[in-house]
Enzyme design. Structure first.
Site, PDB file in Angstrom:
ATOM      1  N   ASN A  47     -12.496  58.172 -15.945  1.00 26.17           N
ATOM      2  CA  ASN A  47     -13.728  57.453 -15.624  1.00 26.17           C
ATOM      3  C   ASN A  47     -14.011  57.710 -14.149  1.00 26.17           C
ATOM      4  OD1 ASN A  47     -15.782  55.664 -15.180  1.00 26.17           O
ATOM      5  ND2 ASN A  47     -14.740  53.888 -16.041  1.00 26.17           N
TER       6      ASN A  47
ATOM      7  N   LYS B 104     -10.829  56.695 -12.033  1.00 25.63           N
ATOM      8  CA  LYS B 104      -9.804  55.932 -12.755  1.00 25.63           C
ATOM      9  C   LYS B 104      -9.332  56.767 -13.932  1.00 25.63           C
ATOM     10  CE  LYS B 104     -12.162  51.628 -11.871  1.00 25.63           C
ATOM     11  NZ  LYS B 104     -13.226  50.871 -12.450  1.00 25.63           N
TER      12      LYS B 104
ATOM     13  N   ARG C 163     -15.652  59.514 -19.608  1.00 26.79           N
ATOM     14  CA  ARG C 163     -16.743  58.543 -19.743  1.00 26.79           C
ATOM     15  C   ARG C 163     -17.961  59.067 -18.986  1.00 26.79           C
ATOM     16  NH1 ARG C 163     -17.957  53.001 -16.688  1.00 26.79           N
ATOM     17  NH2 ARG C 163     -19.677  52.379 -18.030  1.00 26.79           N
TER      18      ARG C 163
ATOM     19  N   HIS D  17     -23.079  49.974 -21.351  1.00 33.03           N
ATOM     20  CA  HIS D  17     -21.887  49.274 -21.861  1.00 33.03           C
ATOM     21  C   HIS D  17     -21.699  49.533 -23.346  1.00 33.03           C
ATOM     22  CE1 HIS D  17     -22.436  46.030 -18.508  1.00 33.03           C
ATOM     23  NE2 HIS D  17     -21.565  46.940 -18.119  1.00 33.03           N
TER      24      HIS D  17
ATOM     25  N   LEU E 206     -19.800  40.263 -20.181  1.00 32.13           N
ATOM     26  CA  LEU E 206     -20.126  39.589 -18.920  1.00 32.13           C
ATOM     27  C   LEU E 206     -19.074  39.919 -17.873  1.00 32.13           C
ATOM     28  CD1 LEU E 206     -20.956  36.090 -20.512  1.00 32.13           C
ATOM     29  CD2 LEU E 206     -22.547  37.966 -20.047  1.00 32.13           C
ATOM     30  N   GLY E 207     -19.444  40.758 -16.907  1.00 30.75           N
ATOM     31  CA  GLY E 207     -18.521  41.141 -15.838  1.00 30.75           C
ATOM     32  C   GLY E 207     -19.327  41.282 -14.561  1.00 30.75           C
TER      33      GLY E 207
ATOM     34  N   ARG F 213     -26.817  42.478  -8.934  1.00 33.07           N
ATOM     35  CA  ARG F 213     -28.085  43.022  -9.485  1.00 33.07           C
ATOM     36  C   ARG F 213     -29.001  41.892  -9.945  1.00 33.07           C
ATOM     37  NH1 ARG F 213     -25.387  47.289 -13.577  1.00 33.07           N
ATOM     38  NH2 ARG F 213     -23.413  46.894 -12.531  1.00 33.07           N
TER      39      ARG F 213
ATOM     40  N   ASP G 225     -18.896  37.177  -6.636  1.00 31.92           N
ATOM     41  CA  ASP G 225     -17.832  37.064  -7.629  1.00 31.92           C
ATOM     42  C   ASP G 225     -17.961  35.724  -8.363  1.00 31.92           C
ATOM     43  OD1 ASP G 225     -14.694  38.336  -7.857  1.00 31.92           O
ATOM     44  OD2 ASP G 225     -15.001  36.271  -8.539  1.00 31.92           O
TER      45      ASP G 225
ATOM     46  N   GLY H 222     -14.678  40.811 -17.729  1.00 33.49           N
ATOM     47  CA  GLY H 222     -14.020  39.938 -16.748  1.00 33.49           C
ATOM     48  C   GLY H 222     -14.408  38.472 -16.850  1.00 33.49           C
TER      49      GLY H 222
ATOM     50  N   GLY I  81     -16.498  37.044 -19.348  1.00 31.59           N
ATOM     51  CA  GLY I  81     -16.506  36.597 -20.750  1.00 31.59           C
ATOM     52  C   GLY I  81     -15.112  36.289 -21.269  1.00 31.59           C
ATOM     53  N   GLU I  82     -14.123  37.099 -20.855  1.00 31.67           N
ATOM     54  CA  GLU I  82     -12.755  36.910 -21.356  1.00 31.67           C
ATOM     55  C   GLU I  82     -12.013  35.802 -20.610  1.00 31.67           C
ATOM     56  OE1 GLU I  82     -10.607  40.699 -21.312  1.00 31.67           O
ATOM     57  OE2 GLU I  82     -12.441  41.671 -21.964  1.00 31.67           O
TER      58      GLU I  82
ATOM     59  N   GLU J 253     -12.440  49.861 -23.079  1.00 35.74           N
ATOM     60  CA  GLU J 253     -13.312  51.038 -23.147  1.00 35.74           C
ATOM     61  C   GLU J 253     -12.493  52.324 -23.191  1.00 35.74           C
ATOM     62  OE1 GLU J 253     -17.138  50.220 -20.650  1.00 35.74           O
ATOM     63  OE2 GLU J 253     -15.584  48.872 -19.948  1.00 35.74           O
TER      64      GLU J 253
HETATM   65  P1  AMP Z   1     -15.380  43.062 -14.649  1.00 38.09           P
HETATM   66  O1  AMP Z   1     -16.561  43.757 -14.032  1.00 38.09           O
HETATM   67  O2  AMP Z   1     -15.379  43.090 -16.137  1.00 38.09           O
HETATM   68  O3  AMP Z   1     -14.071  43.488 -14.055  1.00 38.09           O
HETATM   69  O4  AMP Z   1     -15.524  41.502 -14.267  1.00 38.09           O
HETATM   70  C1  AMP Z   1     -15.522  41.056 -12.951  1.00 38.09           C
HETATM   71  C2  AMP Z   1     -15.966  39.594 -12.938  1.00 38.09           C
HETATM   72  O5  AMP Z   1     -15.028  38.840 -13.720  1.00 38.09           O
HETATM   73  C3  AMP Z   1     -15.987  38.973 -11.553  1.00 38.09           C
HETATM   74  O6  AMP Z   1     -17.198  38.245 -11.357  1.00 38.09           O
HETATM   75  C4  AMP Z   1     -14.830  37.999 -11.580  1.00 38.09           C
HETATM   76  O7  AMP Z   1     -15.082  36.843 -10.819  1.00 38.09           O
HETATM   77  C5  AMP Z   1     -14.727  37.628 -13.038  1.00 38.09           C
HETATM   78  N1  AMP Z   1     -13.381  37.165 -13.357  1.00 38.09           N
HETATM   79  C6  AMP Z   1     -12.252  37.896 -13.372  1.00 38.09           C
HETATM   80  N2  AMP Z   1     -11.177  37.105 -13.646  1.00 38.09           N
HETATM   81  C7  AMP Z   1     -11.648  35.849 -13.784  1.00 38.09           C
HETATM   82  C8  AMP Z   1     -11.066  34.581 -14.063  1.00 38.09           C
HETATM   83  N3  AMP Z   1      -9.756  34.434 -14.256  1.00 38.09           N
HETATM   84  N4  AMP Z   1     -11.874  33.510 -14.154  1.00 38.09           N
HETATM   85  C9  AMP Z   1     -13.199  33.632 -13.960  1.00 38.09           C
HETATM   86  N5  AMP Z   1     -13.832  34.794 -13.702  1.00 38.09           N
HETATM   87  C10 AMP Z   1     -13.080  35.890 -13.616  1.00 38.09           C
END
Ligand code: AMP
Length: 399
Positions: free
Chosen positions: A7, A14, A90, A179, A208-209, A240, A282, A330, A332-333, A385
């Site tokens: 990626n 990565k 990717r 995505h 949701l990340g 964004r 964040d 990040g 959503g999970e 992914e």
């Molecule tokens: P990603 O782009 O999928 O890596 O997601 C990044 C986003 O996930 C960031 O806004 C982080 O604040 C959020 N995130 C990661 N770990 C946690 C967590 N344990 N609790 C809440 N949000 C998280």
């Protein structure tokens, strides 16, 4: 078969090495700050290299370092680089011409480059990664997997924008969606997890990340998605803006004397959570600030949860119902706050989560969060992914 997944971004690369006979991750690494110093991290089992400064001038250097580490006597896990059976790459944008993964030849690479204008930030570094990898591993197949190809099933009324049609014809301005690899992966896993045939269910998938998108998947095919011509449309994200009235753009350019590049920077890098809160890009910081009573962090939570609900409701309407709601990536999970906020008040749609489980659920595994009397299954499905790209790579080679 061992598959290397690459990626490649503008200043980072990565990679993961997977054993596809067991769907198992063997090693992963990341080369950062390519062209401006260089930083290398790597993990294989118990062996960890963390943010080691290293001269990484080009993407080719990054790939060479990846290969050397994989075959290193101490850190490596391969005896010979020829143990790698294929490489999956990717690629963010496949345009209208790449509607499924493809084995890359010189000719295919030239064809792929024609889509650069559609993704000037994302595609060129990915193509550099493909070229470097093909040079260093010339004897094995290289497969390009496109983020956009999951959306080729979207109907024209969902992908044509209501601007003069000639711009679609001339510049290919349309909804592409992004995505796709993630939504494809989690919707497949979700159907397996609940023991339903994906061809018979309606799914709203929320990735949701830092970047976020929601996709409607009916009977296994995407029918609509929030991201559009670029990954800027749809939900507000870390930096964004997501969807805003297009007139705001021309208004601000005039009133603030902004160039197109400056305006793009504002929409891509200075908006979203960061723009509204004035501080935090964040989600974790937004949640802590909100708990401490910071009004604008609270406002971010209200805006994003209202937006997610609008899309869930809208996509349920588009599909004539919804059977499964998925949270992944990040936020959503990991964020029980987000899942609670985004589902609150959706009982009328049959969406109701088990609040206690939501707050105390195990991480990194599939979880059914639905309340016992919910009509809709609300699931948390960790995305992967790289595994999806490796799977697609193996499938195309076999076929
Ligand atoms: P990603 O782009 O999928 O890596 O997601 C990044 C986003 O996930 C960031 O806004 C982080 O604040 C959020 N995130 C990661 N770990 C946690 C967590 N344990 N609790 C809440 N949000 C998280």
């Amino acid at each position: 078969m061992y598959v290397l997944v690459i990626n490649s971004g503008s200043s980072s690369l990565k990679y993961q090495l997977l054993d596809m006979s067991k769907n198992e991750l063997l090693a992963k690494g990341v080369c950062e700050k390519i062209g401006s110093g260089g930083m290398f991290s790597y993990q294989a089992g118990n062996i960890k290299i963390k943010e080691k400064p290293m001269e990484i001038a080009t993407h080719e250097d990054a790939i060479r370092i990846a290969m050397e580490t994989l075959t290193d006597a101490v850190a490596g896990i391969l005896k010979d680089i020829r143990q790698i059976g294929a490489v999956g790459h990717r690629i963010v944008h496949g345009g209208e011409n790449f509607i499924k993964p493809v084995i890359v030849s010189r000719g295919v690479l030239e064809e792929m480059k024609k889509n650069t204008i559609l993704a000037p930030l994302h595609n060129p570094p990915a193509e550099k990664g493909v070229e470097a990898c093909m040079k260093l591993l010339p004897e094995i197949p290289h497969v390009a997997v496109f983020d956009t190809s999951f959306y080729t099933s979207i109907p024209d009324y969902a992908y044509v924008y209501p601007i003069p049609y000639k711009y679609y014809e001339k510049h290919k301005i349309r909804r592409y969606g992004f995505h796709g690899t993630s939504h494809n992966y989690v919707t497949g896993r979700a159907a397996e997890f609940i023991g339903r045939d994906i061809k018979q269910i309606k799914i709203v998938s929320c990735h949701l990340g830092n970047g976020s998108s929601i996709t409607a998947v009916k009977n296994g095919r995407s029918v609509d998605t929030t991201m559009g011509f670029t990954p800027l449309e749809g939900l507000m994200m870390g930096t964004r803006s997501g969807t805003i009235d297009p007139s705001i753009i021309t208004f601000l350019m005039r009133e603030e004397n902004l160039s197109p590049k400056q305006m793009e920077d504002i929409l891509n890098k200075k908006s979203g959570f960061g723009g509204v809160s004035g501080k935090y890009t964040d989600w974790r910081d937004i949640c802590s600030a909100s708990e401490n009573g910071e009004q604008r962090a609270m406002l971010v939570q209200k805006i994003i949860s209202a937006q997610i609900k609008k899309y869930i409701g809208g996509f349920a309407a588009v599909m004539g119902g919804v059977d499964v709601l998925i949270f992944t990536a990040g936020i959503g999970e990991n964020s029980c706050d987000m899942r609670a906020l985004a589902t609150d008040g959706l009982e009328f749609l049959g969406i109701k989560i088990n609040r206690e489980l939501n707050e105390n659920m195990p991480l990194g595994v599939n979880v059914d969060l639905s309340a016992s009397d919910a009509m809709v299954k609300t699931l948390v499905i960790p995305t992967n992914e790289e595994l999806m790209i490796a799977n697609e790579t193996v499938n195309i080679i076999k076929s």
